[in-house]
Design an enzyme around this catalytic site. Structure first.
Site, mmCIF file in Angstrom:
data_model
loop_
_atom_site.group_PDB
_atom_site.id
_atom_site.type_symbol
_atom_site.label_atom_id
_atom_site.label_comp_id
_atom_site.label_asym_id
_atom_site.label_seq_id
_atom_site.Cartn_x
_atom_site.Cartn_y
_atom_site.Cartn_z
ATOM 1 N N HIS A 176 73.331 72.355 77.005
ATOM 2 C CA HIS A 176 73.821 71.048 76.550
ATOM 3 C C HIS A 176 73.638 70.936 75.038
ATOM 4 O O HIS A 176 72.692 71.491 74.483
ATOM 5 C CB HIS A 176 73.059 69.908 77.236
ATOM 6 C CG HIS A 176 73.162 69.916 78.721
ATOM 7 N ND1 HIS A 176 74.294 69.526 79.400
ATOM 8 C CD2 HIS A 176 72.266 70.296 79.660
ATOM 9 C CE1 HIS A 176 74.088 69.640 80.699
ATOM 10 N NE2 HIS A 176 72.866 70.109 80.885
ATOM 11 N N ALA A 225 49.249 81.474 81.275
ATOM 12 C CA ALA A 225 50.023 80.633 82.189
ATOM 13 C C ALA A 225 50.341 79.275 81.564
ATOM 14 O O ALA A 225 49.505 78.665 80.897
ATOM 15 C CB ALA A 225 49.255 80.440 83.490
ATOM 16 N N ARG A 231 58.159 80.835 68.966
ATOM 17 C CA ARG A 231 58.378 81.726 67.826
ATOM 18 C C ARG A 231 57.796 83.093 68.143
ATOM 19 O O ARG A 231 57.077 83.267 69.134
ATOM 20 C CB ARG A 231 57.719 81.155 66.566
ATOM 21 C CG ARG A 231 56.238 80.881 66.715
ATOM 22 C CD ARG A 231 55.669 80.245 65.485
ATOM 23 N NE ARG A 231 54.259 79.907 65.649
ATOM 24 C CZ ARG A 231 53.520 79.391 64.698
ATOM 25 N NH1 ARG A 231 54.051 79.140 63.506
ATOM 26 N NH2 ARG A 231 52.253 79.107 64.909
ATOM 27 N N LYS A 245 50.187 80.028 70.643
ATOM 28 C CA LYS A 245 49.586 80.610 69.443
ATOM 29 C C LYS A 245 48.721 81.792 69.854
ATOM 30 O O LYS A 245 48.249 81.862 70.995
ATOM 31 C CB LYS A 245 48.747 79.583 68.696
ATOM 32 C CG LYS A 245 49.549 78.405 68.147
ATOM 33 C CD LYS A 245 48.643 77.448 67.385
ATOM 34 C CE LYS A 245 49.435 76.278 66.813
ATOM 35 N NZ LYS A 245 48.549 75.342 66.070
ATOM 36 N N ARG A 248 43.570 85.719 70.534
ATOM 37 C CA ARG A 248 42.746 86.832 70.051
ATOM 38 C C ARG A 248 43.512 88.132 70.238
ATOM 39 O O ARG A 248 44.491 88.189 70.986
ATOM 40 C CB ARG A 248 41.415 86.919 70.805
ATOM 41 C CG ARG A 248 41.550 87.151 72.318
ATOM 42 C CD ARG A 248 40.198 87.249 72.975
ATOM 43 N NE ARG A 248 40.276 87.320 74.421
ATOM 44 C CZ ARG A 248 40.477 88.440 75.114
ATOM 45 N NH1 ARG A 248 40.643 89.588 74.473
ATOM 46 N NH2 ARG A 248 40.529 88.417 76.432
#
Length: 262
Positions: A176, A225, A231, A245, A248
Site C-alpha cells: 500500500h 525473537a 537497517r 540493534k 554483542r
C-alpha cells in the site's frame, strides 16, 4: 409467510427452553440431580486398558505418519517443485501441507532445504513495466519455518545454511502507498517503498522477526525473537529489539570495529 399465533393454552405449556433454564438455575433436588448427571456425562470415558490402548495409539500414530509421508512424497513436493524454477528443490523436505505462492514470483531453491507447508511467498504485482518478475533465491540447506511470510518486491536472497524460525516476515514491499488518499483509491505501493532483502549465509532469525525492505544481514548473525530489522546488520553478531540493534559479537568472531550503538 405465515404468522403463528399462540393461544393462552400453548403459552402455558412448558417448552424445552424453559426446562433447560430450570435445570441450570433451579435449587430443586431434581434440578441439581439433572445438572450433576449432565456434568458427569460430559467427562464420561472408557477406562484405559493397559497395553491395548498403547498398541492402538502406536497404530494410529504410525498410520498418520505413513499417510503424511506418502502425501508429502507423491503430492505436495512434486506440485511445489513444478512451481519452482527448473532444477530447483532437489532433496526438498516439505512438511505440513503445500505452501501458498501468490503473484508473479520466481523461486529458485538449492538442494536439501526444509520448508513448512504454512509458508507464504508473495510477489509484487505492480512493478516497473517490462521488468522481470520478482525473484526469491534460496540457497542450500535452508530452513523455512511455520507461518513465515516472504514478500518479494524485486529480489530476496537467502544464503546457504540460513534458519528462519516460525512467523518470520521478510517485507520486501508493503502493498500500500503511504499517502492516505492513494490508499483509499486502492493504488499500489510506490517504487521508493520497495527494496531488496539479503540474508547472507548462516543467518538465523528467531521466532517472529520482521526484516524490512532494503536490509542486508551479515553472515552468521543471529536476530532475537520479536525483533524488527530496519537497517543493515554486520556479520557474526547477536542483534535484537525494535528496531534491532547489535547486542554483542558472537564468540570467536570479529565485527570489524562496528559501533554497537550506531
Amino acid at each position: 409467510m405465515s404468522i403463528e399465533i399462540l393461544t393462552p393454552e400453548a403459552k402455558a405449556r412448558p417448552s424445552l427452553r424453559d426446562f433447560r433454564r430450570w435445570a441450570r438455575t433451579a435449587d430443586h433436588p431434581l434440578a441439581r440431580g439433572v445438572r450433576a448427571l449432565w456434568y458427569t456425562s460430559r467427562s464420561a470415558q472408557m477406562p484405559v486398558i493397559p497395553g491395548v490402548h498403547r498398541i492402538l495409539w502406536s497404530l494410529w500414530l504410525g498410520g498418520r505418519n505413513l499417510s503424511a509421508s506418502l502425501t508429502r512424497a507423491l503430492w505436495w513436493t512434486p506440485l511445489l517443485r513444478a512451481r519452482l524454477e527448473p532444477g530447483s528443490g532437489r532433496g526438498l523436505y516439505l512438511y505440513g501441507g503445500l505452501p501458498l505462492l501468490l503473484g508473479p514470483v520466481r523461486v529458485q531453491m538449492g538442494d536439501a532445504c526444509r520448508m513448512s507447508g504454512q509458508v507464504t511467498i508473495t510477489g509484487r504485482v505492480h512493478g516497473v513495466a517490462g521488468s522481470p518478475a520478482p525473484l526469491l533465491n534460496i540457497g542450500r540447506n535452508v530452513d523455512l519455518g511455520w507461518q513465515t511470510t516472504i514478500a518479494v518486491g524485486r529480489r530476496v536472497e537467502i544464503g546457504d545454511d540460513v534458519r528462519l524460525a516460525g512467523r518470520n516476515f521478510l517485507a520486501g514491499y508493503p502493498g500500500h502507498p503511504l499517502n492516505p488518499e492513494d490508499r483509499a483509491q486502492g493504488l499500489p505501493d510506490t517504487e521508493d517503498q520497495v527494496g531488496d532483502i539479503i540474508l547472507e549465509p548462516g543467518v538465523w532469525l528467531a521466532t517472529g522477526v520482521t526484516v524490512c525492505a532494503g536490509v542486508r544481514i551479515g553472515r552468521g548473525t543471529v536476530v532475537a525473537a520479536g525483533s524488527v530489522v530496519t537497517r543493515d546488520l554486520p556479520t557474526n553478531v547477536l542483534a535484537g529489539g525494535v528496531p534491532a540493534k547489535v547486542i554483542r559479537s558472537l564468540p570467536g568472531t570479529d565485527t570489524g570495529g562496528f559501533d554497537h550503538d550506531a
